[in-house]
Write an enzyme that holds these catalytic residues in place. Structure first.
Site, PDB file in Angstrom:
ATOM      1  N   ARG A  47      46.980  30.476  35.093  1.00  0.00           N
ATOM      2  CA  ARG A  47      46.376  29.141  35.153  1.00  0.00           C
ATOM      3  C   ARG A  47      46.953  28.330  36.311  1.00  0.00           C
ATOM      4  O   ARG A  47      46.362  27.345  36.726  1.00  0.00           O
ATOM      5  CB  ARG A  47      46.588  28.410  33.826  1.00  0.00           C
ATOM      6  CG  ARG A  47      45.741  29.030  32.738  1.00  0.00           C
ATOM      7  CD  ARG A  47      45.817  28.293  31.425  1.00  0.00           C
ATOM      8  NE  ARG A  47      44.904  28.927  30.471  1.00  0.00           N
ATOM      9  CZ  ARG A  47      44.901  28.691  29.178  1.00  0.00           C
ATOM     10  NH1 ARG A  47      45.756  27.823  28.653  1.00  0.00           N
ATOM     11  NH2 ARG A  47      44.044  29.305  28.394  1.00  0.00           N
ATOM     12  N   GLU A  60      42.157  38.642  34.285  1.00  0.00           N
ATOM     13  CA  GLU A  60      41.125  38.950  33.291  1.00  0.00           C
ATOM     14  C   GLU A  60      41.071  40.450  32.988  1.00  0.00           C
ATOM     15  O   GLU A  60      40.810  40.847  31.860  1.00  0.00           O
ATOM     16  CB  GLU A  60      39.754  38.446  33.757  1.00  0.00           C
ATOM     17  CG  GLU A  60      39.627  36.937  33.748  1.00  0.00           C
ATOM     18  CD  GLU A  60      39.875  36.313  32.373  1.00  0.00           C
ATOM     19  OE1 GLU A  60      39.631  36.974  31.347  1.00  0.00           O
ATOM     20  OE2 GLU A  60      40.330  35.155  32.329  1.00  0.00           O
ATOM     21  N   THR A  66      44.315  43.230  25.484  1.00  0.00           N
ATOM     22  CA  THR A  66      45.775  43.142  25.557  1.00  0.00           C
ATOM     23  C   THR A  66      46.218  41.710  25.289  1.00  0.00           C
ATOM     24  O   THR A  66      45.584  40.765  25.751  1.00  0.00           O
ATOM     25  CB  THR A  66      46.257  43.591  26.956  1.00  0.00           C
ATOM     26  OG1 THR A  66      45.717  44.887  27.228  1.00  0.00           O
ATOM     27  CG2 THR A  66      47.766  43.672  27.020  1.00  0.00           C
ATOM     28  N   TYR A 142      31.784  39.412  29.689  1.00  0.00           N
ATOM     29  CA  TYR A 142      32.832  38.415  29.418  1.00  0.00           C
ATOM     30  C   TYR A 142      33.691  38.166  30.662  1.00  0.00           C
ATOM     31  O   TYR A 142      33.924  37.026  31.066  1.00  0.00           O
ATOM     32  CB  TYR A 142      33.726  38.877  28.262  1.00  0.00           C
ATOM     33  CG  TYR A 142      34.930  37.993  28.111  1.00  0.00           C
ATOM     34  CD1 TYR A 142      34.838  36.804  27.400  1.00  0.00           C
ATOM     35  CD2 TYR A 142      36.143  38.303  28.734  1.00  0.00           C
ATOM     36  CE1 TYR A 142      35.923  35.947  27.304  1.00  0.00           C
ATOM     37  CE2 TYR A 142      37.227  37.459  28.647  1.00  0.00           C
ATOM     38  CZ  TYR A 142      37.113  36.287  27.928  1.00  0.00           C
ATOM     39  OH  TYR A 142      38.186  35.442  27.850  1.00  0.00           O
ATOM     40  N   ASP A 160      34.219  36.111  23.909  1.00  0.00           N
ATOM     41  CA  ASP A 160      34.870  37.313  23.380  1.00  0.00           C
ATOM     42  C   ASP A 160      34.999  37.170  21.863  1.00  0.00           C
ATOM     43  O   ASP A 160      34.409  36.247  21.269  1.00  0.00           O
ATOM     44  CB  ASP A 160      36.235  37.531  24.051  1.00  0.00           C
ATOM     45  CG  ASP A 160      37.240  36.446  23.683  1.00  0.00           C
ATOM     46  OD1 ASP A 160      36.842  35.464  23.010  1.00  0.00           O
ATOM     47  OD2 ASP A 160      38.415  36.566  24.059  1.00  0.00           O
ATOM     48  N   CYS A 214      42.276  28.169  15.240  1.00  0.00           N
ATOM     49  CA  CYS A 214      41.225  28.842  14.458  1.00  0.00           C
ATOM     50  C   CYS A 214      41.493  30.347  14.482  1.00  0.00           C
ATOM     51  O   CYS A 214      40.713  31.137  15.001  1.00  0.00           O
ATOM     52  CB  CYS A 214      39.850  28.522  15.043  1.00  0.00           C
ATOM     53  SG  CYS A 214      38.511  28.953  13.926  1.00  0.00           S
ATOM     54  N   CYS A 221      42.756  24.158   9.815  1.00  0.00           N
ATOM     55  CA  CYS A 221      41.689  23.170  10.018  1.00  0.00           C
ATOM     56  C   CYS A 221      42.234  21.744  10.126  1.00  0.00           C
ATOM     57  O   CYS A 221      41.653  20.916  10.830  1.00  0.00           O
ATOM     58  CB  CYS A 221      40.668  23.255   8.878  1.00  0.00           C
ATOM     59  SG  CYS A 221      39.891  24.885   8.780  1.00  0.00           S
ATOM     60  N   CYS A 224      42.820  20.916  13.646  1.00  0.00           N
ATOM     61  CA  CYS A 224      41.734  21.292  14.565  1.00  0.00           C
ATOM     62  C   CYS A 224      40.961  20.060  15.048  1.00  0.00           C
ATOM     63  O   CYS A 224      40.555  19.221  14.242  1.00  0.00           O
ATOM     64  CB  CYS A 224      40.778  22.255  13.869  1.00  0.00           C
ATOM     65  SG  CYS A 224      39.444  22.800  14.947  1.00  0.00           S
ATOM     66  N   CYS A 230      32.801  20.683  11.897  1.00  0.00           N
ATOM     67  CA  CYS A 230      32.823  22.124  11.608  1.00  0.00           C
ATOM     68  C   CYS A 230      32.166  22.454  10.274  1.00  0.00           C
ATOM     69  O   CYS A 230      32.595  21.959   9.218  1.00  0.00           O
ATOM     70  CB  CYS A 230      34.269  22.629  11.618  1.00  0.00           C
ATOM     71  SG  CYS A 230      34.395  24.386  11.209  1.00  0.00           S
TER      72      CYS A 230
END
Ligand code: SF4
Length: 409
Positions: A47, A60, A66, A142, A160, A214, A221, A224, A230
């Site tokens: 990142r 990626e 992995t 993906y 994914d 999640c 929750c 979240c 949700c």
């Protein structure tokens, strides 16, 4: 002072019948999720290189099947060794495999290498659309969406298993997420939700939410950011979604491994290109028996068990030992070596693959002076120090460690 605009979010009740998500709903999900991401994002090495398409591509590919924690140890060393498409393209296969050693799924490394060579021939630029990325070896739906959205700010939805799980719960999708219909439904929803602005960070936010909040079991929750809209949380279905009818089928495989030894050197051979552990070095081995009813515990297990010191190695011979010894003799013939003493069992090594639970039964096999025909396949005799320099799968590295340890006892 202007008052903030409050958007009432109407929650879709049965998503299967909803074609288009309401605009206000989409906006609210984006705002909540990106706000949460800005406060909670994981600091991951790739990142910090978001604007480098090559670095994103490497990340990626490494992340396919992995865990993030595993990839972190390999990522920066790989990029230091191969910092550009050109550097990777010019490298030998063996050097790439050696750098990848331990990450598993070695076909990924070979695909990455092949793709780098293709790109190098075309000028070295990483394609900037998902469609063009998908034309390269090893890049599917993906991975192409993830690279295009993160490195090129393309509005692509990267879906994914993690993201599918969150979306199925959030929107109450009851279709089997492994079915064609379920996959198409989830994909359609993900495409609708991905924003024009910050699509890469939005995709990564799903991933972080799926990994930290999640989770597959016991979703948290109460922590979240999407709890109020949700469906699963508000209807008590968080534990029953997503629906997955296709069960993973795992086969237990017993493998005879022969460590042929002559004057402190061991016989190794190189696996053919393509297939499992493509191009890596290994001890001669052969499957002895398979059992389709392997337990999940066996699949998750990973261990190496010695047979005790040389003096205490068992000489008792069960029917399965007999089958393994027969297989060892077959290996000696196929490798062109003659046993100078009966093989002695060193111990066992367990290793789990996605669909196979492997148990290696490791035998030390002293051989007489190898003839010119010895090591018929592309192999050779190596010392333990020479073995350490070869590109080897984690499984055969474990075999070697066990062998060395037991030999020292
Ligand atoms: Fe998952 Fe619970 Fe968040 Fe819904 S509220 S997305 S079930 S963690």
């Amino acid at each position: 002072m202007r008052r903030p605009v409050v958007v009432a979010v109407a929650r879709p009740t049965r998503t299967e019948t909803v074609d288009a998500l309401p605009t206000a709903y989409r906006a609210a999900i984006r705002r909540k999720l990106l706000g949460w991401y800005d406060r909670n994002r994981r600091d991951l090495p790739w990142r910090r290189r978001a604007s480098d398409p090559y670095a994103q591509w490497v990340a990626e590919i490494m992340l396919q099947q992995t865990r993030v924690e595993t990839v972190i140890d390999y990522y920066e060393p790989f990029l230091r060794r191969f910092p550009t498409v050109g550097a990777l393209a010019r490298a030998d296969h063996d050097h790439v495999l050696k750098q990848w050693e331990g990450l598993g799924y070695y076909r990924r490394a070979l695909g990455l290498h092949r793709a780098a060579r293709l790109l190098h021939d075309r000028g070295g630029q990483v394609p900037d659309t998902a469609e063009a990325l998908r034309e390269l070896p090893g890049i599917g739906e993906y991975t192409s969406a993830a690279i295009a959205s993160i490195a090129f700010n393309r509005r692509e939805a990267a879906v994914d298993g993690n993201v599918a799980r969150v979306l199925a719960r959030l929107l109450g999708v009851h279709a089997d997420v492994l079915s064609t219909e379920g996959k198409a439904r989830i994909r359609d929803l993900a495409v609708q939700l991905v924003p024009v602005a910050r699509p890469g960070e939005f995709n990564q936010a799903w991933m972080d939410l799926g990994s930290a909040v999640c989770t597959p079991k016991s979703p948290d929750c109460d922590r979240c950011p999407l709890q109020s809209p949700c469906v699963a949380a508000t209807t008590g279905q968080a534990d029953s979604l997503p629906v997955r009818n296709g069960k993973r089928r795992v086969v237990a495989v017993r493998v005879a491994v022969a460590v042929f030894v002559y004057r402190g050197r061991m016989l190794v051979r190189q696996r053919p290109t393509g297939g499992l552990w493509s191009g890596l070095w290994e001890f001669p081995n052969v499957d002895v028996a398979t059992d389709p009813a392997a337990s999940e515990a066996a699949v998750r297990g990973s261990s190496a068990t010695g047979n005790g010191s040389r003096k205490t190695r068992s000489t008792a011979c069960s029917a399965s030992d007999r089958a393994t010894l027969d297989a060892i003799e077959g290996l000696a013939q196929s490798e062109g070596v003659a046993l100078a003493a009966p093989p002695s069992k060193v111990g066992t090594v367990s290793h789990a693959l996605t669909h196979r639970a492997l148990t290696f039964e490791v035998y030390e096999c002293p051989v007489g002076k190898p003839s010119g025909a010895g090591a018929k396949r592309s192999g050779g005799w190596v010392t333990p120090a020479g073995f350490a320099k070869l590109s080897v799968s984690v499984a055969h590295r474990k075999v070697h460690t066990l062998f060395v340890k037991q030999s020292a006892d």
